[in-house]
Write a protein that holds these residues in place. Structure first.
Motif, PDB file in Angstrom:
ATOM      1  N   LYS A  43      34.371  42.070  38.887  1.00  0.00           N
ATOM      2  CA  LYS A  43      35.610  43.343  39.624  1.00  0.00           C
ATOM      3  C   LYS A  43      36.905  43.433  39.310  1.00  0.00           C
ATOM      4  N   TYR A  44      37.651  42.286  38.372  1.00  0.00           N
ATOM      5  CA  TYR A  44      38.661  43.224  37.182  1.00  0.00           C
ATOM      6  C   TYR A  44      38.654  43.488  35.962  1.00  0.00           C
ATOM      7  N   ILE A  47      37.803  40.838  33.693  1.00  0.00           N
ATOM      8  CA  ILE A  47      38.636  39.520  32.988  1.00  0.00           C
ATOM      9  C   ILE A  47      38.300  38.737  33.361  1.00  0.00           C
ATOM     10  N   GLN A 107      43.230  35.417  32.462  1.00  0.00           N
ATOM     11  CA  GLN A 107      44.053  36.561  33.012  1.00  0.00           C
ATOM     12  C   GLN A 107      44.959  36.477  34.426  1.00  0.00           C
ATOM     13  N   LEU A 108      44.261  34.909  35.789  1.00  0.00           N
ATOM     14  CA  LEU A 108      44.152  35.295  36.897  1.00  0.00           C
ATOM     15  C   LEU A 108      45.613  33.894  36.586  1.00  0.00           C
ATOM     16  N   PRO A 109      46.196  34.626  37.884  1.00  0.00           N
ATOM     17  CA  PRO A 109      47.780  34.020  37.808  1.00  0.00           C
ATOM     18  C   PRO A 109      46.996  32.750  38.193  1.00  0.00           C
ATOM     19  N   ARG A 147      47.598  36.695  52.765  1.00  0.00           N
ATOM     20  CA  ARG A 147      48.509  36.669  52.704  1.00  0.00           C
ATOM     21  C   ARG A 147      48.741  38.057  53.773  1.00  0.00           C
ATOM     22  N   SER A 167      51.263  41.098  54.477  1.00  0.00           N
ATOM     23  CA  SER A 167      52.023  41.504  54.048  1.00  0.00           C
ATOM     24  C   SER A 167      52.263  42.651  54.815  1.00  0.00           C
ATOM     25  N   THR A 218      53.562  45.339  54.149  1.00  0.00           N
ATOM     26  CA  THR A 218      52.899  46.732  54.876  1.00  0.00           C
ATOM     27  C   THR A 218      51.774  47.030  54.853  1.00  0.00           C
ATOM     28  N   ALA A 219      51.333  45.990  54.154  1.00  0.00           N
ATOM     29  CA  ALA A 219      49.767  46.330  54.453  1.00  0.00           C
ATOM     30  C   ALA A 219      48.688  45.431  54.980  1.00  0.00           C
ATOM     31  N   HIS A 250      46.898  40.713  52.814  1.00  0.00           N
ATOM     32  CA  HIS A 250      46.794  40.565  51.076  1.00  0.00           C
ATOM     33  C   HIS A 250      46.297  39.847  50.303  1.00  0.00           C
ATOM     34  N   PHE A 258      45.104  37.837  47.300  1.00  0.00           N
ATOM     35  CA  PHE A 258      45.360  37.647  45.901  1.00  0.00           C
ATOM     36  C   PHE A 258      44.216  35.823  45.364  1.00  0.00           C
ATOM     37  N   TYR A 259      43.900  36.235  44.051  1.00  0.00           N
ATOM     38  CA  TYR A 259      43.147  35.069  43.285  1.00  0.00           C
ATOM     39  C   TYR A 259      43.801  33.996  42.634  1.00  0.00           C
TER      40      TYR A 259
END
Lengths: 874, 79
Positions: free
Chosen positions: B29-30, B32, B36-38, B62, B64, B66-67, B70, B72-73
């Motif tokens: 999907k990304y 990568i 390149q992942l955190p 997480r 969030s 505002t959203a 969220h 994260f990977y």
């Protein structure tokens, strides 16, 4: 050279790693193209001596000459190293620490590491492992541990010989058992260290054999990095490095001669030490333990380390810090008559800076006009460039000839003119709006002029600030600057989604007064609008008297609707809307301001919701024009009406004065009660505080409240029509605290969050009784700034004033550095098309920008206005 | 004192290990590679119960402001 290779033949390689080695003697000789044997530089004819320090084989520094080694000319030849053989080995200063470690942890007889073989094997394994796991960082720690273990062993576990303590006498003398070890001895010991042991100690034997840290040959840097300068007198002045190298070669020769002649040991030792000194200072002339080598004038020589190090060094001065042409810098001053995206450039600068324009068949006559004027007459030109790239300066004499010669294909560098593009900048350039693109307006006098509305993004004021101006030189650069950096493209902040550029100061108070309650006759209104450049009065109708709101409405587009609040809004439970007592309900319907006053909340920078809406609806070009007109309107209103504050603005009614006095008296009474309770032991301690602390906290509470209350009383009683209140209420300048301090009571002075306790024992000043806890003895100022302070009050105020001055002076550079580090760590991050945030290595930092993917600069204060999106859809 | 399960704490977001298939999907999907992942340490207490191996991809959901939610990977790395 590079231009000869076709792009398709370029070799693209990625640098995976860089290895730093120590130069081996063999390598030094191999890369040298000359052996230097004599300290003389030139012979009688002034020609470089063969085997001297300026040997022609080391590169060229004279124009016209060819290099003896590579055959290329000046600027093409990068220079070549030479070498000298040292008569005796010399310690390299920069490796002293490593050498010391090596001597300490190896045997003085057999040079093995002073640990039994099994321990060495174990360490070997551990180091290998930590290299694999954590890279060099972890292995370095392990090696340190090994060195620490190995040193101080009394006996070598390998050859059983006794060991002595090795010490160092800075900078380059090693002592064993208080006796000096000669560099020869050191070198032989280092030579005997086996490759296996060396790699255990973190030295890759192929890249850095230990004995290479003791020099036997010295590379001589090429002349191109130490060029001599010819003075006007024809005298040659040599570079500092050449001087130093001359010393080295001279002493080295002397040493050779003395050794060959069989001179006494003492003389040889002395010369040897001298050579060591010269070579040490050649590498680093700022060692604490050595007197720096000096010129005859007494100024210290700049040798290798000094060239690289520190702010004036190669890295920070030349590599990181770059200078630029086509730029100007002077003091700035305000000019509200300029448009917001304009910058006033002094004519002196406009005649120095140029814009290149290519001559074509269509503009040749136009450009000839500039050439005809020459460099002295504005608008003229300073240079013409021939198609072959030759630049010709225009002077009085060359004008005629250049005019004839000019034809399509030439480039004319003409003076700056109105409408040219420039990038304007104020340091520190902390964010993108510190550099914006403006259009030039050439003006008389000698300062750069800018509209005061753009002070905020630059963080500029006019107390002597200077700013820089850059002129882009290519079409591409100009277009890019215009599209990406023009002031109107920067109206909303990407940080909080509101206007960064808005009305300030006079513009706010002017518009506030105008929309509040001003009334004009028709001719006055026409006057006002004309002076800001509005000529279309159709919106005024044919009324004879006009309100300020109606005049303000002339600026608004006819289809603009807006609902908002002014600062005066009290957030009542049921909003009276248009009938609001404070006129705080801003309603604009069909381009007419129906109710509400214009103040900072609507026009100001960093808030200005009305501006944000105008921007969103009518686009950036309209928004800057609108802002410019609003600004001028405000200023113009003040010019017509007159605006000043005076001492009488601070007058308060007798009633108010009594009320404030009563407030203070009450507070003092309450404090005395608290003190009484404390003395009698009736005060109850707050959790985690002692009784004394509790008392202080309570007193602070009471006194701080007092000033706030006094402020309220003052603003309730003051004359609403004074210009001081106008400024405060419109948000243009000043706060109600300022007003309260001037008219009501200055209040408690706090030092580090506490009342003032410093001074004499048990009292702050000698005019108080010891142990006096009363407000006035601990920094409570009941006077006003207008009425004047009592001596002790003045003293307290000065204490706090000085403290906060120191505080800001110390904090600013600290927070500035902190911000710089933050900005640098984030500098390559960018939002990709898939919404992820990635760094330069394409590593993902965020999977969705800001977790919600919102572009704040396209939002309203960070929030997406869904209602509007729906309203616009249908 | 009773040892508490920190993954149940309100401030610890939900961590789950991705299957090989899902992991491949995420990387695709990304567009990568795992580098390149955190990253997240293998020894991170929040994933102690997931039996992580270096190279595994952890999905973190997480809350969030505002959203709402969220995703994260992070890729597991050894110390």
């Amino acid at each position: 050279m590079t231009e000869d290779i076709a792009p398709e033949n370029y070799v693209y390689k990625q640098v995976r790693s860089i290895q730093f080695n120590i130069l081996s003697p063999k390598m030094i000789k191999k890369m040298a193209s000359a052996k230097i044997v004599t300290p003389e530089l030139y012979d009688k004819e002034g020609y470089p001596v063969d085997g001297g320090l300026m040997d022609v084989r080391l590169g060229v520094i004279d124009p016209g000459l060819k290099c003896k080694t590579c055959g290329s000319k000046l600027k093409e030849c990068v220079g070549h190293f030479g070498y000298i053989s040292l008569a005796r080995p010399i310690i390299h200063v920069n490796f002293v620490k490593t050498i010391l470690d090596l001597l300490r942890c190896t045997c003085r007889e057999c040079s093995r590491i002073l640990l039994p073989q099994d321990a060495l094997d174990r360490y070997n394994e551990e180091i290998q492992f930590s290299v694999r796991e954590t890279g060099s960082e972890g292995s370095r720690k392990k090696i340190k541990e090994l060195v620490k273990k190995a040193r101080g062993q009394g006996k070598c576990p390998h050859c059983k010989s006794g060991q002595y303590k090795v010490n160092i006498e800075k900078p380059t003398t090693f002592l064993e058992n208080e006796k000096r070890i000669s560099p020869i001895e050191i070198r032989t010991r280092l030579e005997k260290i086996t490759d296996e042991d060396a790699s255990l100690l973190g030295l890759n034997p192929e890249a850095a054999r230990p004995e290479w840290m003791v020099l036997t040959v010295l590379p001589i840097p090429p002349v191109t990095m130490r060029p001599s300068i010819t003075l006007e007198t024809g005298e040659r002045s040599e570079d500092d490095l050449t001087h130093k190298l001359g010393d080295i070669v001279r002493i080295n020769q002397r040493l050779f001669e003395n050794i060959n002649a069989g001179a006494p040991e003492i003389i040889i030792e002395d010369l040897w030490d001298l050579l060591q000194y010269h070579i040490t200072t050649f590498f680093d002339n700022s060692l604490a333990q050595l007197p720096p080598a000096r010129h005859r004038s007494g100024e210290p020589l700049k040798t290798l380390t000094e060239r690289i190090k520190s702010k004036e060094g190669r890295i920070r001065h030349n590599l990181t810090g770059k200078r630029t042409n086509f730029s100007a810098r002077t003091v700035i001053s305000p000019d509200p008559m300029l448009k917001i995206n304009e910058v006033g450039v002094p004519s002196v600068i406009a005649e120095k800076l140029t814009v290149p324009e290519r001559v074509t068949g269509w503009n040749i006559e136009y450009l000839k006009g500039f050439v005809k004027n020459g460099p002295k007459k504005y608008p003229g030109a300073n240079y013409i460039i021939r198609p072959d790239g030759k630049k010709k300066k225009l002077t009085e004499e060359t004008i005629e000839q250049s005019l004839e010669e000019l034809q399509p294909g030439y480039i004319v560098e003409r003076h700056l003119m109105d409408g040219d593009i420039a990038i304007f900048n104020r340091q520190p350039s902390l964010h993108r709006v510190s550099m914006m693109c403006h259009r030039i307006v050439v003006l008389p006098y000698k300062t750069l002029r800018l509209n005061p509305a753009v002070c905020h993004p630059y963080n500029a004021d006019f107390d002597g600030d200077e700013m820089n101006l850059h002129i882009p030189q290519t079409e591409e650069a100009r277009t890019e600057a215009e599209m990406l950096m023009m002031v109107q493209t920067q109206l909303t902040s990407p940080r909080y989604g509101l206007s960064i550029i808005g009305c300030t100061q006079d513009a706010i108070s002017g518009n506030y007064l105008l929309t509040k309650d001003m009334i004009f006759s028709r001719s006055e209104a026409g006057d006002l609008l004309t002076s800001i450049g509005v000529m279309d009065f159709s919106k005024l109708g044919n009324k004879e008297t006009l309100t300020g709101k109606e005049i303000f409405s002339v600026l608004l587009p006819d289809d603009f609707n807006f609902v908002g609040r002014s600062r005066a809004c009290r957030k009542c439970e049921t909003c009276l809307k248009e009938k609001c007592k404070n006129d705080a309900y801003v309603l604009i319907r069909k381009g007419r301001l129906i109710s509400g006053v214009m103040d900072k909340a609507n026009l100001g920078e960093g808030q200005g919701l009305m501006l944000r809406n105008l921007h969103k609806k009518y686009g950036e070009d309209f928004a800057v024009d609108m802002l410019g007109r609003l600004f001028k309107l405000g200023v113009e209103v003040l010019m017509k009406r007159g605006f000043t504050i005076s001492i009488s603005d601070l007058d308060i009614t007798e009633e108010a004065r009594l009320e404030v006095e009563q407030l203070i008296a009450d507070a003092e009474g309450r404090v005395n009660e608290l003190i009484d309770e404390y003395r009698k032991g009736e005060l109850e301690a707050l959790p985690g505080r002692s009784l004394r602390e509790t008392l202080e906290v309570r007193i602070m509470e009471v006194l701080n409240r007092t000033r706030g209350d006094a402020g309220k009383v003052i603003s309730k009683h003051t004359d609403k029509a004074t210009n001081l209140t106008v400024m405060i209420q419109s948000g243009a300048r000043g706060s109600s605290i300022n007003q309260a301090q001037m008219t009501g009571c200055v209040g408690q002075q706090a030092l580090r969050g506490k009342r003032i306790e410093k001074g004499y024992s048990k009292r702050t000043l000698s005019c108080f009784i010891k142990g006096n806890l009363n407000p006035e003895a601990h920094g409570f100022i009941r006077s006003t700034f207008k009425g004047g302070l009592k001596p002790h009050e003045f003293f307290f105020q000065s204490m706090v004033g000085r403290d906060s001055l120191m505080d800001t002076a110390l904090r600013t550079p600290k927070s500035g550095y902190l911000y710089r580090r933050l900005a640098n760590s984030l500098q390559d991050l960018k939002v990709e098309y898939d919404g992820t945030v990635r760094d330069a290595g394409r590593r993902i930092i965020q999977f969705k920008y800001g977790e919600d993917g919102v572009d704040v600069s396209k939002s309203e204060g960070g929030a997406v206005n869904v209602e509007r999106i729906i309203a616009n859809k249908s | 004192m009773k040892k508490s399960d920190i993954t149940q704490h309100v401030l610890v977001p939900n961590h789950t290990k991705l299957s090989e298939q899902k992991k491949a999907d995420v990387l695709k999907k990304y567009n990568i590679s795992v580098y390149q992942l955190p990253q997240i340490l293998k020894s991170d207490p929040a994933i102690a119960r997931l039996n992580p191996k270096p190279g595994d991809v952890i999905k973190i959901v997480r809350k969030s402001q505002t959203a709402g939610k969220h995703v994260f990977y992070r890729v597991v790395v050894s110390a």
